[in-house]
Write an enzyme that holds these catalytic residues in place. Structure first.
Site, short mmCIF file in Angstrom:
data_model
loop_
_atom_site.label_atom_id
_atom_site.label_comp_id
_atom_site.label_asym_id
_atom_site.label_seq_id
_atom_site.Cartn_x
_atom_site.Cartn_y
_atom_site.Cartn_z
N LYS A 116 19.45 126.56 36.48
CA LYS A 116 20.59 126.20 37.31
C LYS A 116 21.88 126.84 36.80
O LYS A 116 22.73 127.27 37.57
CB LYS A 116 20.73 124.68 37.36
CG LYS A 116 19.66 123.99 38.19
CD LYS A 116 19.89 122.51 38.23
CE LYS A 116 18.93 121.82 39.20
NZ LYS A 116 17.52 121.99 38.85
N HIS A 235 18.74 110.41 43.29
CA HIS A 235 18.78 111.87 43.44
C HIS A 235 17.50 112.44 44.03
O HIS A 235 17.28 113.64 43.98
CB HIS A 235 19.11 112.55 42.11
CG HIS A 235 20.31 112.00 41.43
ND1 HIS A 235 21.58 112.11 41.96
CD2 HIS A 235 20.44 111.30 40.28
CE1 HIS A 235 22.44 111.52 41.15
NE2 HIS A 235 21.77 111.01 40.14
N ARG A 292 10.59 128.13 46.15
CA ARG A 292 9.28 127.67 46.61
C ARG A 292 9.43 127.05 47.99
O ARG A 292 10.54 126.94 48.51
CB ARG A 292 8.71 126.63 45.65
CG ARG A 292 9.66 125.45 45.44
CD ARG A 292 9.06 124.37 44.58
NE ARG A 292 10.02 123.38 44.14
CZ ARG A 292 10.45 122.34 44.86
NH1 ARG A 292 9.99 122.18 46.08
NH2 ARG A 292 11.32 121.49 44.36
#
Length: 678
Positions: A116, A235, A292
């Site tokens: 990230k 989340h 993906r």
């Protein structure tokens, strides 16, 4: 085209890939762990090979074993699904080295976007707006703490290599930082093998909007519009829909073009998702790229008339994208709900057990490209990796199915989702179906007042106090019990079927037979379950239930239609031991039958012990024997389903004995420590 592929995954995505491959004339090879020997995906494929024990790190995460099976079976390519090895660049490289096609992006693209922090740096150079934060390599706790203080609270800590909500913590104050960082890193190392984190400003009332991109090996790259995934808990996504409500066409195009630019910047190939976090004012920031196929891809298929798995196979084989940007358009509205084995009333804790009863709404499980021959998408679609009788184990994600609906517009899709959830019946473990129904029918979601805090904002509405079972539900349970008793006595009467003394018909010579039936609400988390005491009086052709006439009108298997007084009541009653599961009026009532003869002589279990809420592993013991603690103080931290769960002191008290140590596996309900209230 490929003649045989190996599916390096399990559950609904393995079943989904197998179905598309079969339609394309491609044979499939499944891999499975010892826990999945009888799983649905094993039966869905042409071949299946055992690769190891239940633990994913000894089976589904063993790339060398999977490649060996692929080579031995004659497969030409490997489809990784999502999760497990789907974003593992080393596995993609290993497949290529073995002469296998990895059905996914190049390893270099995964490495570029897999971190990230690295991805954010790349986007920053490309001019894509970023949320203020720290994405660097320095991981010293004090340094990260200082960065968080500099950013300003609330701060979001996120595992750099993470996804699916794992390794994420929202921190509201500086005092909470170090404990949250330690927990975040433990979860990150357990889930991804990498405890590096990044810190970002936590935006208030943001929307989570993601763009589906697709690229081929010939230089073509397009976006298939957006999905709104704002409705989340811990989340993790709960509901997803496409297109995003109230998104202007100009902003849709801007986000789509930014996503395509991001994909091209890393030489992307195949299906991918570029995720953005958007403010209510319309501004948006790059969040991450998932290299993906996403769990929520069906809503994109439903509104675009595409089969993204087929596209994956064609692109991996070297073909051009089936459609170009100008050929794509949005048709209608689609919503996906994730049906989980979990207990929303207990903090969404996963539920372990067997699907003793599973009844789903009438659905087209998959039509070509998500579209039937008429060109109208199937109204209801279910993607599932389990069947009735299957077990939900503690080893893998507890998702039961994805329920996807399509409507000509959002209003129609909402109505269809509400109806489909009303028809979804599960017995044997806790599920989130009732919660999803409240969520879909609630004012916030219905009016598209969306943000990632929607569930927390509407907590009181979404988690109402348990409501008592209505008379109609009690009537159905009573009739189901009485009819079962009649059948059992008839079976036992043997050679004397006409003997009234040997049958449970309630027949009396000179008077009416009266009995009392006692049921109790089986609420998962109710401080005081409600008891129901009903008086039943037997009469020819029916009964009196609490002095109201009760008649069985029709019966078809588990389905009953009864008349109580002047009201007709219809529903399904499924008995699971002493629990009567009554499905009526779109609601599910679990009623415990208190048989006066079944528990004679039993005593209550020993108290004074705090127990495990589910099967898992002890990862931290925070107290010692003889230690005094305050109410709410954390005592033990368990890990299950790759998530951490903290067991806290229910009252001020004294820890008398610690019964497990770090690393121990514990069963559901196992006492963790002896505790005395002071």
């Amino acid at each position: 085209m490929f003649t045989k592929i190996l599916i390096a995954n399990r559950g609904e995505i393995a079943c989904r890939v197998a179905a598309t491959a079969r339609r394309m004339g491609i044979k499939t090879v499944a891999v499975y762990s010892e826990a999945d020997a009888s799983a649905k995906h094993v039966a869905a494929c042409d071949e299946a090979v055992l690769i190891g024990p239940a633990a994913a790190k000894e089976s589904y995460l063993c790339g060398d074993k999977i490649i060996a099976v692929a080579l031995a079976s004659g497969a030409q390519a490997v489809h990784p699904g999502y999760g497990f090895l789907s974003e593992n660049a080393d596995f993609a490289d290993a497949c290529a080295a073995a002469g296998l096609v990895f059905i996914g992006p190049p390893a270099a693209a995964m490495r570029a976007m897999g971190s990230k922090s690295a991805a954010k740096s790349l986007m920053e150079k490309a001019g894509v707006p970023l949320v203020p934060g720290y994405h660097g390599e320095v991981q010293d706790a004090d340094f990260l703490h200082a960065q968080a203080d500099k950013i300003g609270y609330p701060v979001l800590l996120k595992a750099s290599a993470g996804g699916g909500g794992k390794g994420m913590r929202v921190i509201d104050s500086s005092e909470q930082f170090k404990a949250a960082l330690a927990s975040c890193k433990r979860e990150a190392i357990s889930s991804f093998g990498d405890d590096k984190v990044l810190a970002e400003k936590y935006l208030l009332r943001p929307r989570h909007i993601e763009i589906q991109v697709f690229a081929d090996t010939l230089g073509n790259c397009i976006y298939l519009f957006e999905r709104d995934c704002s409705v989340q808990r811990r989340h993790q996504k709960v509901l997803e829909e496409a297109p995003a409500p109230n998104l202007p066409a100009a902003r849709r195009a801007a986000m789509g073009e930014a996503a395509v630019a991001a994909a091209k910047a890393v030489g992307y190939v195949g299906a991918g998702t570029v995720e953005f976090i958007a403010n209510q004012d319309g501004s948006f920031y790059f969040m991450e790229m998932n290299t993906r196929l996403q769990v929520e891809h069906p809503v994109t298929e439903m509104i675009t008339g595409t089969d993204l798995v087929e596209w994956q196979l064609r692109v991996a084989f070297g073909e051009a994208l089936p459609k170009q940007q100008h050929e794509l358009a949005i048709h209608g509205h689609a919503i996906e709900a994730r049906i989980y084995a979990e207990n929303p009333e207990k903090g969404f804790l996963p539920s372990i057990g067997t699907l003793r009863h599973l009844d789903t709404p009438a659905a087209v499980t998959f039509a070509l490209g998500g579209v039937q021959g008429s060109g109208v998408p199937a109204g209801v679609r279910i993607d599932s990796g389990v069947r009735e009788g299957d077990a939900i184990s503690p080893f893998y994600d507890p998702m039961i199915a994805k329920l996807i609906v399509w409507g000509a517009d959002r209003r129609e899709a909402l109505a269809r989702m509400s109806q489909a959830l009303s028809e979804y019946q599960i017995v044997g473990l806790a599920s989130n179906i009732a919660f999803l129904k409240r969520l879909v029918e609630g004012a916030a979601f219905a009016t598209a007042d969306l943000d990632t805090g929607l569930i927390e904002r509407n907590h009181d509405t979404l988690f109402p106090a348990p409501q008592p079972a209505p008379p109609g539900a009690l009537a159905l349970a009573a009739v189901a019990l009485i009819e079962a008793e009649k059948e059992q006595s008839a079976a036992q009467s043997g050679d004397h079927p006409s003997d009234p003394w040997g049958q449970a018909l309630g027949w009396r010579l000179n008077s009416a037979f009266k009995r009392r039936l006692s049921f109790t609400d089986d609420y998962a988390q109710a401080s005081q379950a409600k008891a129901y005491l009903s008086e039943v009086e037997y009469h020819s052709g029916g009964w009196l239930l609490n002095e109201k006439p009760l008649t069985l009108m029709t019966r078809d298997g588990l389905y009953l239609s009864v008349k109580l007084g002047d009201n007709a009541v219809h529903g399904t009653v499924r008995r699971d031991g002493e629990l009567f599961h009554v499905f009526t009026g779109g609601n599910h009532y679990a009623l415990h039958y208190n048989d006066p003869m079944a528990h004679a002589g039993e005593v209550e279990a020993e108290g004074g012990r705090l127990t495990a809420p589910m099967p898992g592993k002890v990862v931290a013991v925070l107290v010692g024997a003889g230690q005094e603690v305050k109410k709410g103080e954390p005592l033990v931290i368990m890990e299950a389903m790759k998530m951490e769960h903290t067991i806290a002191a229910p009252h001020d008290g004294l820890v008398e004995e610690i019964l497990y140590t770090v690393g121990d596996q514990v069963a559901d309900g196992a006492p963790l420590l002896a505790f005395k209230t002071v």
